[in-house]
Design a protein around this motif. Structure first.
Motif, short mmCIF file in Angstrom:
data_model
loop_
_atom_site.label_atom_id
_atom_site.label_comp_id
_atom_site.label_asym_id
_atom_site.label_seq_id
_atom_site.Cartn_x
_atom_site.Cartn_y
_atom_site.Cartn_z
N ASN A 107 -4.53 -1.97 13.32
CA ASN A 107 -4.92 -2.49 14.65
C ASN A 107 -6.36 -1.63 14.87
N GLU A 144 0.53 -13.36 11.36
CA GLU A 144 1.05 -12.02 12.00
C GLU A 144 0.12 -11.38 12.54
N SER A 157 -2.31 1.63 14.44
CA SER A 157 -2.03 1.33 12.95
C SER A 157 -0.93 2.51 12.57
N ALA A 182 -0.16 -7.37 11.23
CA ALA A 182 1.00 -6.90 10.81
C ALA A 182 1.50 -7.41 9.32
N GLN A 222 1.42 -1.92 10.14
CA GLN A 222 0.29 -3.02 11.07
C GLN A 222 -1.13 -2.20 10.93
N LYS A 228 -5.20 -7.09 15.50
CA LYS A 228 -3.92 -6.34 15.12
C LYS A 228 -3.36 -7.16 14.00
#
Length: 412
Positions: A42, A369, A66, A411, A40, A409
């Motif tokens: 973020n 996501e 992240s 993903a 991810q 965020k």
């Protein structure tokens, strides 16, 4: 990267197309062990106001930073399997590393997990390597769907900022020194988890030199409710700063846990976390005396509502409150005492309290996501100073500290 084109004459150029397809997928070292690549990103804007100065930085959100990971497993025989996990976190100007004097923080990578495991359906799971201690995430059970904006680890947003004193100066300690949620994080350990029994999993871990944990987790649902909880006990005799969270380098015992309840129909949810730490060694205090630090404790609670307001996905609202006691009660640094010694008669810091309250919202975008979030927090702290006779004396006040975190965020 161009996706493989499988149209046309599949027989004439079969080998070429297979090679092209392989180039668009993750490579495997062998065909027996699976490989999953996930992660991810973020990133957020952190706005802050310490009562004298205010500013805004672009940061990595430490609440759920992240990262990227490689995981996989293979069946050994019926009922038995083995696997691995390698997780790397990004140090991308994290929200707990910036301060009034540093808007860049740390840059780089940090290996978070690197271990293998063997699991039996009947006997449980054994892991070895850099892995989560049993106390890792024990205070972080949270069904609010809003943890990316605010959760029990309040030090992760703004913890690197120095306390601003009422006289306008900066204290030589930060907000991350006056609160913490006792999370166990990862270490070089061996770990065992039992099979799930009626929603319960018991676990034990040991490693470093020495740190061991035991704990119990539960997850279940019924009657329209979902309930999750965790509790862990830690004995740490490492004697160094090697284990994350052992900032004083003293032997310690810690009990920490959390529970979260969600009413699935209404989306109303309640989260509670608490922890207690006893110090088992004495240290030299600023007045030259040898003392054992006061027991350290915290309470955190969150009330939330997960609503279905639009077709993008759930919208999670929350309000939160945290109380933290005696995170600073022994220090050998005269500068820390002098910063609060407004009368000049104090000989040591006997303890402190800090409070945090906040509110926020997280919009989930399920098709991507993705989570878009906004969180606000208000922080206060005060210190108890005493003179040579043990009498309480006045302390320099601390300006309130406000933060706003807003970002997204995504993903993969």
């Amino acid at each position: 990267m161009r996706a493989a084109d499988l149209g046309g004459d599949c027989c004439a150029d079969l080998e070429e197309r297979i090679a092209e397809l392989e180039a668009t997928t993750a490579r495997k070292g062998n065909r027996k062990v699976s490989l999953t690549v996930a992660g991810q990103v973020n990133r957020a804007i952190l706005l802050w106001d310490d009562g004298v100065e205010d500013n805004a930085y672009v940061v990595g959100n430490k609440n759920d930073q992240s990262n990227f990971s490689f995981t996989g497993e293979a069946e050994i025989t019926k009922g038995w399997k083995a696997g691995y996990e390698l997780t790397v976190r990004l140090l991308d100007n994290l929200s707990d590393a910036v301060s009034q004097d540093d808007d860049n923080g740390d840059q780089g990578f940090f290996v978070w997990q690197s271990h293998w495991w063997v699991e039996s359906e009947k006997l449980g799971k054994f892991s070895m390597g850099l892995a989560s201690r049993v106390s890792d995430t024990a205070p972080e059970t949270d069904l609010s769907e809003a943890g990316v904006a605010g959760y029990a680890g309040v030090q992760d947003i703004g913890g690197g900022f120095a306390l601003r004193l009422r006289d306008g100066s900066l204290a030589p300690i930060g907000w991350g020194d006056v609160y913490n949620h006792f999370n166990g994080d990862t270490a070089n350990i061996v770990r065992y988890d039992t099979p799930e029994i009626a929603g319960f999993v018991a676990s034990a871990s040991w490693g470093e030199d020495d740190v061991w944990d035991v704990g119990l987790r539960y997850a279940g649902e019924g009657g329209g409710f979902k309930l999750e909880g965790a509790i862990a006990y830690t004995e740490l005799t490492d004697g160094t700063d090697e284990v994350i969270g052992n900032t004083l380098g003293l032997d310690q015992s810690t009990l920490v846990g959390s529970v979260s309840l969600l009413h699935e129909v209404t989306g109303l949810n309640l989260t509670f976390a608490a922890g207690w730490r006893e110090w088992n060694q004495a240290a030299t205090d600023v007045d030259g005396a040898t003392r054992t630090p006061e027991d350290t404790s915290f309470i955190y609670t969150k009330l939330g509502w997960i609503a279905k307001l639009n077709p993008l996905g759930p919208t999670a609202f929350y309000g939160e409150y945290g109380w933290f006691k005696d995170f600073v009660s022994v220090t050998d640094d005269p500068a820390v005492l002098n910063a609060f010694n407004v009368t000049g008669t104090a000989t040591r810091i006997a303890g402190n309290e800090a409070e945090v309250w906040g509110a926020g919202v997280v919009q989930h975008i399920e098709s991507a996501e993705m989570q878009i979030y906004l969180g606000y927090r208000h922080h206060t702290a005060d210190f108890e100073l005493v003179d040579a006779a043990g009498n309480r004396v006045a302390s320099e006040g601390v300006e309130d500290f406000d933060t706003v975190i807003s970002g997204a965020k995504i993903a993969f």
